[in-house]
Design a protein around this motif. Structure first.
Motif, PDB file in Angstrom:
ATOM      1  N   ALA A 130      37.764 -27.885  27.232  1.00 24.80           N
ATOM      2  CA  ALA A 130      36.769 -27.265  28.108  1.00 24.80           C
ATOM      3  C   ALA A 130      35.374 -27.826  27.832  1.00 24.80           C
ATOM      4  CB  ALA A 130      36.776 -25.754  27.900  1.00 24.80           C
ATOM      5  N   ASP A 131      34.537 -27.832  28.873  1.00 20.91           N
ATOM      6  CA  ASP A 131      33.169 -28.340  28.754  1.00 20.91           C
ATOM      7  C   ASP A 131      32.233 -27.179  28.423  1.00 20.91           C
ATOM      8  OD1 ASP A 131      30.774 -29.641  28.868  1.00 20.91           O
ATOM      9  OD2 ASP A 131      30.859 -30.100  31.016  1.00 20.91           O
ATOM     10  N   PHE A 132      31.748 -27.147  27.193  1.00 19.50           N
ATOM     11  CA  PHE A 132      30.876 -26.073  26.743  1.00 19.50           C
ATOM     12  C   PHE A 132      29.390 -26.422  26.847  1.00 19.50           C
ATOM     13  CE2 PHE A 132      34.911 -25.379  24.591  1.00 19.50           C
ATOM     14  CZ  PHE A 132      35.121 -24.012  24.806  1.00 19.50           C
ATOM     15  N   ARG A 133      29.064 -27.624  27.281  1.00 18.15           N
ATOM     16  CA  ARG A 133      27.665 -28.057  27.298  1.00 18.15           C
ATOM     17  C   ARG A 133      26.752 -27.169  28.147  1.00 18.15           C
ATOM     18  NH1 ARG A 133      28.595 -34.175  28.927  1.00 18.15           N
ATOM     19  NH2 ARG A 133      30.110 -33.053  30.231  1.00 18.15           N
ATOM     20  N   PRO A 134      27.194 -26.676  29.322  1.00 15.25           N
ATOM     21  CA  PRO A 134      26.283 -25.842  30.121  1.00 15.25           C
ATOM     22  C   PRO A 134      25.900 -24.525  29.445  1.00 15.25           C
ATOM     23  CG  PRO A 134      28.063 -26.714  31.487  1.00 15.25           C
ATOM     24  CD  PRO A 134      28.429 -26.994  30.070  1.00 15.25           C
ATOM     25  N   LEU A 135      26.652 -24.104  28.444  1.00 15.80           N
ATOM     26  CA  LEU A 135      26.382 -22.827  27.776  1.00 15.80           C
ATOM     27  C   LEU A 135      25.205 -22.918  26.810  1.00 15.80           C
ATOM     28  CD1 LEU A 135      29.421 -22.737  28.728  1.00 15.80           C
ATOM     29  CD2 LEU A 135      29.841 -21.241  26.777  1.00 15.80           C
ATOM     30  N   GLU A 136      24.877 -24.108  26.366  1.00 17.51           N
ATOM     31  CA  GLU A 136      23.977 -24.264  25.220  1.00 17.51           C
ATOM     32  C   GLU A 136      22.636 -23.553  25.362  1.00 17.51           C
ATOM     33  OE1 GLU A 136      22.112 -27.635  22.219  1.00 17.51           O
ATOM     34  OE2 GLU A 136      23.546 -28.219  23.776  1.00 17.51           O
ATOM     35  N   PRO A 137      21.892 -23.703  26.463  1.00 12.45           N
ATOM     36  CA  PRO A 137      20.579 -23.034  26.509  1.00 12.45           C
ATOM     37  C   PRO A 137      20.690 -21.519  26.448  1.00 12.45           C
ATOM     38  CG  PRO A 137      21.129 -24.008  28.639  1.00 12.45           C
ATOM     39  CD  PRO A 137      22.118 -24.542  27.655  1.00 12.45           C
ATOM     40  N   TYR A 138      21.742 -20.965  27.020  1.00 20.53           N
ATOM     41  CA  TYR A 138      21.940 -19.510  26.997  1.00 20.53           C
ATOM     42  C   TYR A 138      22.333 -19.050  25.594  1.00 20.53           C
ATOM     43  CZ  TYR A 138      21.992 -20.072  32.061  1.00 20.53           C
ATOM     44  OH  TYR A 138      21.664 -20.395  33.354  1.00 20.53           O
ATOM     45  N   VAL A 139      23.257 -19.785  24.978  1.00 24.83           N
ATOM     46  CA  VAL A 139      23.678 -19.442  23.616  1.00 24.83           C
ATOM     47  C   VAL A 139      22.484 -19.472  22.673  1.00 24.83           C
ATOM     48  CG1 VAL A 139      25.037 -20.235  21.644  1.00 24.83           C
ATOM     49  CG2 VAL A 139      26.079 -20.157  23.923  1.00 24.83           C
ATOM     50  N   ARG A 140      21.675 -20.505  22.754  1.00 26.57           N
ATOM     51  CA  ARG A 140      20.538 -20.642  21.852  1.00 26.57           C
ATOM     52  C   ARG A 140      19.522 -19.513  22.049  1.00 26.57           C
ATOM     53  NH1 ARG A 140      19.554 -25.091  18.888  1.00 26.57           N
ATOM     54  NH2 ARG A 140      17.293 -24.809  19.088  1.00 26.57           N
ATOM     55  N   LYS A 141      19.249 -19.158  23.302  1.00 23.47           N
ATOM     56  CA  LYS A 141      18.294 -18.079  23.567  1.00 23.47           C
ATOM     57  C   LYS A 141      18.798 -16.743  23.035  1.00 23.47           C
ATOM     58  CE  LYS A 141      16.114 -20.066  27.689  1.00 23.47           C
ATOM     59  NZ  LYS A 141      15.942 -19.912  29.168  1.00 23.47           N
ATOM     60  N   ILE A 142      20.085 -16.475  23.237  1.00 21.44           N
ATOM     61  CA  ILE A 142      20.643 -15.197  22.772  1.00 21.44           C
ATOM     62  C   ILE A 142      20.654 -15.143  21.250  1.00 21.44           C
ATOM     63  CG2 ILE A 142      22.741 -13.804  22.692  1.00 21.44           C
ATOM     64  CD1 ILE A 142      23.305 -14.857  25.582  1.00 21.44           C
ATOM     65  N   VAL A 143      21.091 -16.235  20.622  1.00 19.04           N
ATOM     66  CA  VAL A 143      21.133 -16.262  19.154  1.00 19.04           C
ATOM     67  C   VAL A 143      19.730 -16.116  18.576  1.00 19.04           C
ATOM     68  CG1 VAL A 143      21.647 -17.702  17.148  1.00 19.04           C
ATOM     69  CG2 VAL A 143      23.281 -17.564  19.033  1.00 19.04           C
ATOM     70  N   ARG A 144      18.763 -16.812  19.142  1.00 19.49           N
ATOM     71  CA  ARG A 144      17.400 -16.708  18.639  1.00 19.49           C
ATOM     72  C   ARG A 144      16.880 -15.292  18.770  1.00 19.49           C
ATOM     73  NH1 ARG A 144      15.176 -17.723  14.856  1.00 19.49           N
ATOM     74  NH2 ARG A 144      15.818 -19.906  15.079  1.00 19.49           N
ATOM     75  N   ARG A 145      17.133 -14.674  19.911  1.00 20.72           N
ATOM     76  CA  ARG A 145      16.623 -13.311  20.130  1.00 20.72           C
ATOM     77  C   ARG A 145      17.264 -12.329  19.153  1.00 20.72           C
ATOM     78  NH1 ARG A 145      13.691 -11.218  25.212  1.00 20.72           N
ATOM     79  NH2 ARG A 145      13.185  -9.127  24.489  1.00 20.72           N
ATOM     80  N   VAL A 146      18.574 -12.468  18.953  1.00 17.68           N
ATOM     81  CA  VAL A 146      19.257 -11.543  18.040  1.00 17.68           C
ATOM     82  C   VAL A 146      18.817 -11.787  16.600  1.00 17.68           C
ATOM     83  CG1 VAL A 146      21.509 -10.858  17.142  1.00 17.68           C
ATOM     84  CG2 VAL A 146      21.202 -11.199  19.598  1.00 17.68           C
TER      85      VAL A 146
END
Length: 256
Positions: A141-157
């Motif tokens: 599976a191509d996970f590249r499009p998730l990266e900006p969302y994952v990073r923002k959520i992880v940073r916020r948490v």
């Protein structure tokens, strides 16, 4: 591991070698020291199960600056428990992440998911915890499009934490372009046709667990399934406390 960065404990139910978990590490490795403790093979559908009657083993798979990777022969929850007891040392994780899962964990799938088992276990230990899943079961599976969302959520948490007893279930649709993000409730749904009976040439019957999912509120626009169906990233805040407080009030009138 260095002591300057926060530490994030990551596990999954697809196994330590799955593309999803390794893509997740690549996305956030600059944000924290990473400790992976994940099953040695796929453990999908194990939910919050742990191994009460099976001895567990740990195998170190990789160790380098800012990253340790361990595998365990147990369930996803076993991995979190043993990591917190045996691997973190004097550095308790600031966050637990489950995923990135190959396949969605929306609606009632939350209750079956080993990815959510990881996240709920972290939450029960009062560690801010998040599950990430992509609606694509493909091994590649191509996970590249998730990266900006994952990073923002992880940073916020990492910066703000989460309320005690609350974790986040984040699901990504399989679309060319996301329509945005929806904060959702869990869709009510049911699984049917869950068993396929087969006959073995040696004369005995056996069964495969399969199933067809039905969204029981398909028109409700505030659910995770509606969001995913319409191309939105779905974030569902999920509670450990499953008490029905409304039913407590009703039951006060019961003559028992």
């Amino acid at each position: 591991m260095e002591n300057k960065k926060p530490i994030i404990l990551i596990s999954n139910d697809d196994g330590y070698g799955a593309k999803g978990i390794n893509c997740l590490v690549a996305m956030i490795r600059d944000m924290a020291d990473i400790l992976i403790c994940a099953p040695d093979a796929a453990r999908s559908g194990y939910a919050c199960a742990f191994s009460a009657g099976t001895p567990l083993t740990l195998t170190m798979r990789k160790k380098e600056e800012g990253l340790e990777v361990w595998s365990c022969n147990g369930t996803p929850v076993d991995c979190v428990k043993i990591a917190l007891e045996e691997l973190v040392g004097d550095r308790y994780p600031q966050m637990v992440i489950g995923g990135i899962n190959h396949g969605d964990n929306a609606s009632v799938n939350t209750h079956y998911s080993g990815t959510m088992g990881v996240t709920l276990e972290g939450c029960m230990k009062y560690i801010p915890s998040v599950a990430f899943s992509l609606c694509d079961h493909s091994d590649d599976a191509d996970f590249r499009p998730l990266e900006p969302y994952v990073r923002k959520i992880v940073r916020r948490v990492l910066d703000e934490g989460l309320p005690k007893g609350v974790c986040l279930n984040v699901n990504f649709p399989l679309v060319e372009q996301y329509q945005g993000v929806r904060i959702c409730r869990m869709a009510p749904g049911t699984w049917g046709d869950e068993v396929v009976k087969c006959h073995h040439p040696r004369g005995y019957d056996y069964w495969w667990m399969v199933g067809k999912y039905t969204n029981d509120e398909p028109e409700a626009e505030d659910t995770d399934n509606w969001a995913l169906t319409h191309g939105y990233v779905a974030i569902t805040p999920t509670r450990i406390d499953v008490t029905s407080y409304e039913m407590i009030e009703q039951m006060k009138d019961w003559d028992l």
